[in-house]
Write a protein that holds these residues in place. Sequence first.
Motif, PDB file in Angstrom:
ATOM      1  N   PRO A  56      20.358  78.489  21.600  1.00 42.65           N
ATOM      2  CA  PRO A  56      19.863  78.172  22.841  1.00 42.65           C
ATOM      3  C   PRO A  56      20.355  76.709  23.540  1.00 42.65           C
ATOM      4  CG  PRO A  56      18.097  78.712  21.217  1.00 42.65           C
ATOM      5  CD  PRO A  56      19.392  78.293  20.637  1.00 42.65           C
ATOM      6  N   HIS A  57      21.176  76.015  22.790  1.00 41.75           N
ATOM      7  CA  HIS A  57      21.766  74.981  23.143  1.00 41.75           C
ATOM      8  C   HIS A  57      22.822  75.003  24.506  1.00 41.75           C
ATOM      9  CE1 HIS A  57      23.807  70.746  23.274  1.00 41.75           C
ATOM     10  NE2 HIS A  57      22.643  70.384  22.772  1.00 41.75           N
ATOM     11  N   PRO A  58      22.868  73.996  25.434  1.00 43.39           N
ATOM     12  CA  PRO A  58      23.582  74.256  26.644  1.00 43.39           C
ATOM     13  C   PRO A  58      25.055  74.381  25.961  1.00 43.39           C
ATOM     14  CG  PRO A  58      21.916  72.684  26.987  1.00 43.39           C
ATOM     15  CD  PRO A  58      21.702  72.872  25.654  1.00 43.39           C
ATOM     16  N   ARG A  59      25.418  73.927  24.774  1.00 48.58           N
ATOM     17  CA  ARG A  59      26.895  74.033  24.413  1.00 48.58           C
ATOM     18  C   ARG A  59      27.216  75.535  24.212  1.00 48.58           C
ATOM     19  NH1 ARG A  59      24.609  71.900  18.910  1.00 48.58           N
ATOM     20  NH2 ARG A  59      23.664  73.694  17.822  1.00 48.58           N
ATOM     21  N   GLY A  60      26.168  76.268  24.314  1.00 51.45           N
ATOM     22  CA  GLY A  60      26.592  77.758  24.047  1.00 51.45           C
ATOM     23  C   GLY A  60      27.020  78.509  25.521  1.00 51.45           C
ATOM     24  N   ASP A  61      26.379  77.791  26.569  1.00 54.84           N
ATOM     25  CA  ASP A  61      26.674  78.306  28.023  1.00 54.84           C
ATOM     26  C   ASP A  61      28.152  78.723  28.013  1.00 54.84           C
ATOM     27  OD1 ASP A  61      24.212  77.824  28.238  1.00 54.84           O
ATOM     28  OD2 ASP A  61      24.340  76.232  29.711  1.00 54.84           O
ATOM     29  N   GLN A  62      28.474  79.850  28.839  1.00 51.97           N
ATOM     30  CA  GLN A  62      29.708  80.292  28.971  1.00 51.97           C
ATOM     31  C   GLN A  62      30.429  79.977  30.520  1.00 51.97           C
ATOM     32  OE1 GLN A  62      29.893  84.395  28.157  1.00 51.97           O
ATOM     33  NE2 GLN A  62      27.828  84.694  27.044  1.00 51.97           N
ATOM     34  N   PRO A  63      31.727  80.216  30.718  1.00 43.23           N
ATOM     35  CA  PRO A  63      32.341  80.893  29.809  1.00 43.23           C
ATOM     36  C   PRO A  63      32.930  80.028  28.963  1.00 43.23           C
ATOM     37  CG  PRO A  63      33.392  80.580  32.050  1.00 43.23           C
ATOM     38  CD  PRO A  63      31.979  79.947  32.055  1.00 43.23           C
ATOM     39  N   PHE A  64      33.301  80.768  27.626  1.00 45.46           N
ATOM     40  CA  PHE A  64      34.143  79.850  26.450  1.00 45.46           C
ATOM     41  C   PHE A  64      35.563  79.950  26.857  1.00 45.46           C
ATOM     42  CE2 PHE A  64      30.267  81.308  24.277  1.00 45.46           C
ATOM     43  CZ  PHE A  64      29.845  79.865  23.994  1.00 45.46           C
ATOM     44  N   SER A  65      36.269  78.972  26.367  1.00 38.25           N
ATOM     45  CA  SER A  65      37.761  78.769  26.561  1.00 38.25           C
ATOM     46  C   SER A  65      38.488  78.677  25.476  1.00 38.25           C
ATOM     47  CB  SER A  65      37.926  77.854  27.892  1.00 38.25           C
ATOM     48  OG  SER A  65      37.374  76.789  27.555  1.00 38.25           O
ATOM     49  N   SER A  66      39.721  78.811  25.415  1.00 43.02           N
ATOM     50  CA  SER A  66      40.746  78.366  24.520  1.00 43.02           C
ATOM     51  C   SER A  66      41.644  77.433  25.595  1.00 43.02           C
ATOM     52  CB  SER A  66      41.493  79.266  23.721  1.00 43.02           C
ATOM     53  OG  SER A  66      42.240  78.762  22.890  1.00 43.02           O
ATOM     54  N   PRO A  67      41.557  76.369  25.922  1.00 40.84           N
ATOM     55  CA  PRO A  67      42.410  75.789  26.975  1.00 40.84           C
ATOM     56  C   PRO A  67      43.939  75.746  26.685  1.00 40.84           C
ATOM     57  CG  PRO A  67      40.733  74.428  26.414  1.00 40.84           C
ATOM     58  CD  PRO A  67      40.576  75.337  25.618  1.00 40.84           C
ATOM     59  N   GLU A  68      44.214  75.488  25.386  1.00 45.67           N
ATOM     60  CA  GLU A  68      45.733  75.356  24.973  1.00 45.67           C
ATOM     61  C   GLU A  68      46.727  76.853  25.280  1.00 45.67           C
ATOM     62  OE1 GLU A  68      43.512  76.572  21.351  1.00 45.67           O
ATOM     63  OE2 GLU A  68      43.260  75.171  22.970  1.00 45.67           O
ATOM     64  N   ARG A  69      45.665  77.892  25.194  1.00 41.08           N
ATOM     65  CA  ARG A  69      46.264  79.309  25.350  1.00 41.08           C
ATOM     66  C   ARG A  69      45.798  79.684  26.961  1.00 41.08           C
ATOM     67  NH1 ARG A  69      46.387  84.598  22.888  1.00 41.08           N
ATOM     68  NH2 ARG A  69      46.868  85.742  24.698  1.00 41.08           N
ATOM     69  N   GLY A  70      44.925  78.991  27.626  1.00 39.41           N
ATOM     70  CA  GLY A  70      44.733  79.338  28.932  1.00 39.41           C
ATOM     71  C   GLY A  70      43.781  80.584  28.903  1.00 39.41           C
ATOM     72  N   LEU A  71      42.947  80.660  28.053  1.00 38.03           N
ATOM     73  CA  LEU A  71      42.106  81.850  27.765  1.00 38.03           C
ATOM     74  C   LEU A  71      40.791  81.555  28.153  1.00 38.03           C
ATOM     75  CD1 LEU A  71      42.592  84.629  26.760  1.00 38.03           C
ATOM     76  CD2 LEU A  71      41.366  84.046  24.662  1.00 38.03           C
ATOM     77  N   TRP A  72      39.888  82.407  28.987  1.00 33.69           N
ATOM     78  CA  TRP A  72      38.494  82.138  29.506  1.00 33.69           C
ATOM     79  C   TRP A  72      37.851  83.342  29.287  1.00 33.69           C
ATOM     80  CZ3 TRP A  72      42.135  79.289  31.555  1.00 33.69           C
ATOM     81  CH2 TRP A  72      42.143  77.782  31.693  1.00 33.69           C
ATOM     82  N   LEU A  73      36.589  83.371  28.559  1.00 30.87           N
ATOM     83  CA  LEU A  73      35.922  84.540  28.056  1.00 30.87           C
ATOM     84  C   LEU A  73      34.403  84.388  28.547  1.00 30.87           C
ATOM     85  CD1 LEU A  73      36.019  86.619  25.035  1.00 30.87           C
ATOM     86  CD2 LEU A  73      33.762  85.731  25.598  1.00 30.87           C
ATOM     87  N   ALA A  74      33.847  85.681  29.243  1.00 32.56           N
ATOM     88  CA  ALA A  74      32.447  85.690  29.498  1.00 32.56           C
ATOM     89  C   ALA A  74      32.014  86.973  29.082  1.00 32.56           C
ATOM     90  CB  ALA A  74      32.264  85.364  31.114  1.00 32.56           C
ATOM     91  N   CYS A  75      30.948  87.102  28.490  1.00 34.45           N
ATOM     92  CA  CYS A  75      30.211  88.025  28.009  1.00 34.45           C
ATOM     93  C   CYS A  75      28.940  88.460  28.160  1.00 34.45           C
ATOM     94  CB  CYS A  75      30.615  88.377  26.439  1.00 34.45           C
ATOM     95  SG  CYS A  75      29.724  89.817  25.561  1.00 34.45           S
ATOM     96  N   ASN A  76      28.188  89.476  28.509  1.00 36.69           N
ATOM     97  CA  ASN A  76      27.039  89.889  28.598  1.00 36.69           C
ATOM     98  C   ASN A  76      26.623  90.706  27.561  1.00 36.69           C
ATOM     99  OD1 ASN A  76      24.287  90.560  29.388  1.00 36.69           O
ATOM    100  ND2 ASN A  76      25.124  92.384  30.983  1.00 36.69           N
ATOM    101  N   GLY A  77      25.634  90.482  26.607  1.00 43.32           N
ATOM    102  CA  GLY A  77      25.365  91.193  25.379  1.00 43.32           C
ATOM    103  C   GLY A  77      25.149  90.362  24.332  1.00 43.32           C
ATOM    104  N   GLU A  78      25.043  91.124  23.261  1.00 46.83           N
ATOM    105  CA  GLU A  78      24.901  90.534  21.825  1.00 46.83           C
ATOM    106  C   GLU A  78      25.957  91.124  20.993  1.00 46.83           C
ATOM    107  OE1 GLU A  78      23.050  87.951  21.131  1.00 46.83           O
ATOM    108  OE2 GLU A  78      21.938  87.976  23.118  1.00 46.83           O
ATOM    109  N   ILE A  79      26.605  90.230  20.096  1.00 48.20           N
ATOM    110  CA  ILE A  79      27.682  90.810  18.895  1.00 48.20           C
ATOM    111  C   ILE A  79      27.022  90.634  17.828  1.00 48.20           C
ATOM    112  CG2 ILE A  79      29.928  90.324  18.269  1.00 48.20           C
ATOM    113  CD1 ILE A  79      29.522  90.668  21.374  1.00 48.20           C
ATOM    114  N   TYR A  80      26.995  91.730  17.045  1.00 46.95           N
ATOM    115  CA  TYR A  80      25.893  91.967  15.789  1.00 46.95           C
ATOM    116  C   TYR A  80      26.772  91.543  14.610  1.00 46.95           C
ATOM    117  CZ  TYR A  80      22.784  94.275  19.216  1.00 46.95           C
ATOM    118  OH  TYR A  80      22.128  94.548  20.012  1.00 46.95           O
ATOM    119  N   ASN A  81      27.965  91.581  14.714  1.00 49.52           N
ATOM    120  CA  ASN A  81      29.022  91.147  13.375  1.00 49.52           C
ATOM    121  C   ASN A  81      29.630  89.712  13.597  1.00 49.52           C
ATOM    122  OD1 ASN A  81      30.706  92.179  15.609  1.00 49.52           O
ATOM    123  ND2 ASN A  81      32.324  93.021  14.058  1.00 49.52           N
ATOM    124  N   ALA A  82      28.858  89.101  14.598  1.00 48.72           N
ATOM    125  CA  ALA A  82      29.438  87.766  14.873  1.00 48.72           C
ATOM    126  C   ALA A  82      29.746  86.819  13.734  1.00 48.72           C
ATOM    127  CB  ALA A  82      28.557  86.817  15.884  1.00 48.72           C
TER     128      ALA A  82
END
Length: 612
Positions: A56-82
């Motif tokens: 629940p910490h703000p560090r978990g807020d999205q979007p997540f990114s991989s700046p060196e790759r230029g990738l940004w990801l946003a997801c609505n849901g839950e990943i059960y095999n995380a």
Amino acid sequence: MCGIYGMLSLMGAPLRHPDLAAAMAAALRHRGPDGHGELQKPHIIIGTERLRIMDPHPRGDQPFSSPERGLWLACNGEIYNAVEIRNRYPHYPFRSHSDVETLVPLFMDHGDGSIDEIDGMFAIAIWDEQNRSLLLARDRAGEKPLFYTITDHELWFASEPSALLVNPDVSREVDAEAVHEYLALGYALEPRTLHRSIRRVESGTIMRVEGGRTRVHRYWNPTVSHGLKSTRGLVDKLATTLECAVNKQLESDVPLGVFASGGLDSSLIAALAVKKMGKENVSLFSVGFPQRSFSETDYAERVAAALGARHSVVVADARSLAAALETIVANIAEPIADPAVLPSYLLSCLAARDVKVVMSGEGADELFGGYPTYIGHRLAGWYQAMPGPLRRAVQRRITHAEVSGDRMPLEYLLKRFVGSAGEKMAQRHLSWFGTGFHPAGSGADPFLAALDQAVSGSRDPLNELMLFDYQSYLRDNLLVKVDRATMLASIEARAPYLDRDLTSLTLSIPSRYKLRRFESKWILKKVAERHLPREFVYRRKQGLSVPVAGWINDTLRDEVDRVLDPARLKRQDLFPVRELRTLLDEHRRGTANHIRALWPMIILQLWMERWT
């Protein structure tokens, strides 16, 4: 869990309305009131409104990114095999303990193939700056929604249509074919929505947008398997798989509860949750009605007492249901014709006082043969084999029986049965599952053709019917109802019966083990016997019903007369007005119960007033 949104210039030009990103976010804030994040570039915007469940910490807020790759990801849901995914990347510099962040290195490793590796419920948006491509994807069952529109060389996407309608360039014109489907079925089939300009990313698919073009790839296509010959060891395997599914979905960093009706499906989930978490860590929530014939709170209370779990009840009276209707019509830009959305919203508001996550029993009826219609199909052959004079005598007796405003009364079921028992299986199924408002023709034709193809020549037509309902009635009606009702109250709903491994196993179980003689969900009940008293396992199924049949003659009478007034009806070209008036007159006189046909029309008119 959150609401996601975005806009992309298909030709790389600057976005026309970047200032409207704030309005998109505001339209989705009920889905994620805890945190906000946004990627904003001249040609692409991706944003999230987050409901903080895992980390629940703000560090978990999205979007997540991989700046060196230029990738940004946003997801609505839950990943059960995380956890499993995270362990595969011990050297990746994760910034949080969020389940969603694990998808970034997974996607960098496997590209589009990563989606098939995800175990969870999700709607995902991934922007790859290197390839200038956008990926949109949804989970297998369609638990999490994702809508899009393309206008003026821009693609906009969002978790709900309301966020797309902030764009003044998006047309609000209705889709006539979707309206016909809605009138015949009570819902429109994906990818359509009732707005012609807005479409759904289909469940189990990946939609890739690159170079101004869109491509759709289906990564999951469920089929009925015919390999299983014996039940030897099957009950054990089903019990293990179901318990594993529940345990996976119990993972949460915030309080969790169960929507408990007192029926088999939710009671079994509650029992497994208590087994895993302990009775002090699981809360049960139920909805009751002033009319005892509609209320199941006594059963739910007995289940809670047997499990030793906390139990809370909200009473859905006419006043609270009317307020729920007003809230839903004002805030949800889709006509949800299932009246159970109203008590579901009230139940969600009750649960939101104590928890952020609830588990529900969606999917069990479709995967294990829980609806009376499946028994009806089995009985239809016997009914057709009866001598003609006897069959006609039975039909006359049932046809002239008095009607009732009670929940799913026996005479109502019998009338629908004798009225359609002589039809082909596909037409019979539509007659029993549909609204009855529109004749076979217009909106029902594609549905009928697809259903007829599914069951014709099948070695197990009942299983094919169950799969068809899973990919239509469940996906486009029930899951929509649950998602919008819970998200409007800012809580997350999870459905363990829709677990990918459990679904695959269930599709391999022949219908004779699901429907044994006239006992529905036979094999699931054998599992439930291990966790619940027999009285809870084998009591008669009721389901969540709402007393709207009498409601439109009483509390809602003036409003119904207003919206169904022939002089005020919107888009009269889309439906037979005379037939509508006949149905309402018969319902008002008490000579017939036409609520399945009338309620979708009432909701449609209210939706048109607000959203078109």
